[in-house]
Design an enzyme around this catalytic site. Structure first.
Site, PDB file in Angstrom:
ATOM      1  N   ARG A   9      28.335  33.767  -8.233  1.00  0.00           N
ATOM      2  CA  ARG A   9      26.705  33.813  -8.757  1.00  0.00           C
ATOM      3  C   ARG A   9      25.955  33.267  -7.743  1.00  0.00           C
ATOM      4  O   ARG A   9      26.432  32.928  -7.048  1.00  0.00           O
ATOM      5  CB  ARG A   9      27.155  32.303 -10.323  1.00  0.00           C
ATOM      6  CG  ARG A   9      27.578  31.183  -9.329  1.00  0.00           C
ATOM      7  CD  ARG A   9      27.380  30.298 -10.324  1.00  0.00           C
ATOM      8  NE  ARG A   9      28.221  29.289  -9.390  1.00  0.00           N
ATOM      9  CZ  ARG A   9      27.888  27.257 -10.100  1.00  0.00           C
ATOM     10  NH1 ARG A   9      27.641  27.053 -11.360  1.00  0.00           N
ATOM     11  NH2 ARG A   9      27.927  26.183  -9.110  1.00  0.00           N
ATOM     12  N   LYS A  30       0.922  -0.866   0.006  1.00  0.00           N
ATOM     13  CA  LYS A  30       0.089  -0.176   0.018  1.00  0.00           C
ATOM     14  C   LYS A  30       0.759   0.778  -0.248  1.00  0.00           C
ATOM     15  O   LYS A  30       1.948   1.073   0.598  1.00  0.00           O
ATOM     16  CB  LYS A  30      -0.922  -0.205   1.261  1.00  0.00           C
ATOM     17  CG  LYS A  30      -2.542   0.747   1.506  1.00  0.00           C
ATOM     18  CD  LYS A  30      -3.164   0.428   0.129  1.00  0.00           C
ATOM     19  CE  LYS A  30      -4.990   0.262   0.476  1.00  0.00           C
ATOM     20  NZ  LYS A  30      -5.328  -0.111  -0.123  1.00  0.00           N
ATOM     21  N   HIS A  43      19.172  27.818 -11.217  1.00  0.00           N
ATOM     22  CA  HIS A  43      19.628  28.855 -12.079  1.00  0.00           C
ATOM     23  C   HIS A  43      19.095  29.900 -12.220  1.00  0.00           C
ATOM     24  O   HIS A  43      17.784  30.154 -12.123  1.00  0.00           O
ATOM     25  CB  HIS A  43      20.045  28.325 -13.559  1.00  0.00           C
ATOM     26  CG  HIS A  43      20.831  27.473 -13.818  1.00  0.00           C
ATOM     27  ND1 HIS A  43      21.789  27.028 -13.170  1.00  0.00           N
ATOM     28  CD2 HIS A  43      20.791  25.610 -14.212  1.00  0.00           C
ATOM     29  CE1 HIS A  43      22.518  25.412 -13.754  1.00  0.00           C
ATOM     30  NE2 HIS A  43      21.159  24.996 -14.646  1.00  0.00           N
ATOM     31  N   THR A  68      -3.660  -5.537   0.633  1.00  0.00           N
ATOM     32  CA  THR A  68      -3.249  -4.431   1.064  1.00  0.00           C
ATOM     33  C   THR A  68      -3.321  -3.603   1.695  1.00  0.00           C
ATOM     34  O   THR A  68      -3.520  -2.434   2.079  1.00  0.00           O
ATOM     35  CB  THR A  68      -2.908  -3.051  -0.308  1.00  0.00           C
ATOM     36  OG1 THR A  68      -4.143  -3.193  -0.732  1.00  0.00           O
ATOM     37  CG2 THR A  68      -1.821  -4.401  -1.104  1.00  0.00           C
TER      38      THR A  68
HETATM   39  O1  LIG Z   1      28.779  23.805 -10.014  1.00  0.00           O
HETATM   40  C1  LIG Z   1      28.084  23.076 -10.737  1.00  0.00           C
HETATM   41  N1  LIG Z   1      27.916  22.282 -11.648  1.00  0.00           N
HETATM   42  C2  LIG Z   1      28.480  21.571 -13.077  1.00  0.00           C
HETATM   43  O2  LIG Z   1      29.054  20.922 -13.441  1.00  0.00           O
HETATM   44  C3  LIG Z   1      27.726  23.100 -13.589  1.00  0.00           C
HETATM   45  N2  LIG Z   1      27.688  22.609 -14.765  1.00  0.00           N
HETATM   46  C4  LIG Z   1      27.357  24.010 -15.317  1.00  0.00           C
HETATM   47  O3  LIG Z   1      26.653  24.701 -16.405  1.00  0.00           O
HETATM   48  N3  LIG Z   1      26.876  25.174 -14.726  1.00  0.00           N
HETATM   49  C5  LIG Z   1      27.237  24.374 -13.106  1.00  0.00           C
HETATM   50  N4  LIG Z   1      27.639  24.370 -11.884  1.00  0.00           N
END
Ligand SMILES: O=c1[nH]c(=O)c2[nH]c(=O)[nH]c2[nH]1
Length: 301
Positions: free
Chosen positions: A176, A11, A256, A57
């Site tokens: 970043r 289940k 991203h 179940t």
């Molecule tokens: O920390 C990262 N690892 C990656 O493998 C990767 N590839 C990517 O395009 N950016 C990043 N950043």
């Protein structure tokens, strides 16, 4: 012509809530979703329509409610072990039970500066995920985890020096945004019996706290060279901090955030060191995974 090569059944999505009422009026609540999958001498139910070997179940669901009433449901590792042990001990033809539990957050409210005795709120969609595989004569293998812990750092992350060829467009960056939804797991040394799990039950909550602390501390403090390197540092520290854990795994989506060039509008500067407004991306995302064991442990690399 054909043969049954593998089979298990049970289940899924058994939702469960349990309240604990303290004598002093303070109440505690737990909400979880349970999945049970049984294995054993069940082949004839598939090949010969023989239902005599089937623990329905629905029975598995009722058992979950009854055992939740009769036992503690926390830590979830212990409850998963209690359930798994029950199925292999109760039914001689069931030789393995796989129990997974996803525990949701209900965090106590602070009202008028005080912890409220019976009111809670969902402070995040993060879950505590555990699974236990109980195998007749082979003990209980328990995997604990954190899932969907959303984190972001606005600087302190770089990504450069990566392989470049004619397919590469990504520029190198010294600074970043780094954001991910943490999925982390840790595999305990096998527990020979349920009694061993019960005796050591205190260490499950402690390990969960330690993994959260190490994950967030490392994420924040590390000058990240990559997701790969930062997650390895997390695994390394968890193995050092938590005895009884043989392997640690992470699965981290790289969420991203794209820079937006606004120079078309009156020469607005919004890239590089001037970047302030970004476009968060929902897809595609990087996905970086690893499992780290103690030296000499099982490795596939
Ligand atoms: O920390 C990262 N690892 C990656 O493998 C990767 N590839 C990517 O395009 N950016 C990043 N950043």
């Amino acid at each position: 012509m054909s043969q049954l090569a593998a089979a298990r059944y049970g289940k899924d999505n058994i939702r469960l809530y349990k309240v604990h009422r303290n004598q002093d009026g303070m109440q505690s609540v737990v909400e979880m979703t349970v999945c049970i999958l049984l294995e054993g001498d069940i082949e004839t139910s598939y090949t010969k329509a023989d239902n005599s070997v089937v623990v329905a179940t629905d029975t598995q669901k009722q058992t979950t409610y009854i055992l939740a009433k009769q036992n503690p449901v926390t830590p979830p590792e212990l409850f998963a072990a209690i359930l798994g042990d029950h199925f292999i001990k109760t039914y001689p033809h069931i030789h393995a039970a796989n129990v997974s539990i996803i525990q949701k957050r209900w965090t106590r409210m602070t009202v008028d500066g005080k912890p409220h005795p019976h009111s809670f709120y969902r402070d995040s969609e993060e879950t505590r995920d555990v699974s236990c595989r109980a195998v007749e004569g082979k003990g209980l293998s328990i995997h604990s985890g954190i899932n969907n812990l959303l984190v972001l750092k606005s600087t302190g992350s770089a990504f450069y020096g990566f392989h470049r060829d004619e397919y590469t467009q990504l520029p190198e960056t010294q600074d970043r945004i780094l954001s991910t939804a943490v999925k982390s797991g840790w595999l305990w040394d096998t527990f020979p019996t349920l009694e061993d799990v019960k005796r050591q039950k205190g260490k499950f909550d402690e390990a969960w706290e330690q993994v959260r602390t190490i994950t967030m501390g490392t994420f924040a403090r590390d000058s990240s060279a990559s997701v790969q390197n930062t997650m390895y540092k997390m695994c390394d520290q968890i193995l050092a901090a938590v005895p009884g854990v043989q392997a640690v795994d992470y699965s981290l989506p790289n969420k991203h955030y794209f820079e937006i060039d606004l120079s078309w509008h009156k020469g607005l500067k919004n890239t590089g060191k001037d970047a302030e407004v970004y476009a968060p991306q929902s897809d595609p995302n990087g996905l970086i995974e690893c499992t780290v064991t103690r030296k000499g442990g099982k490795a596939k690399l």
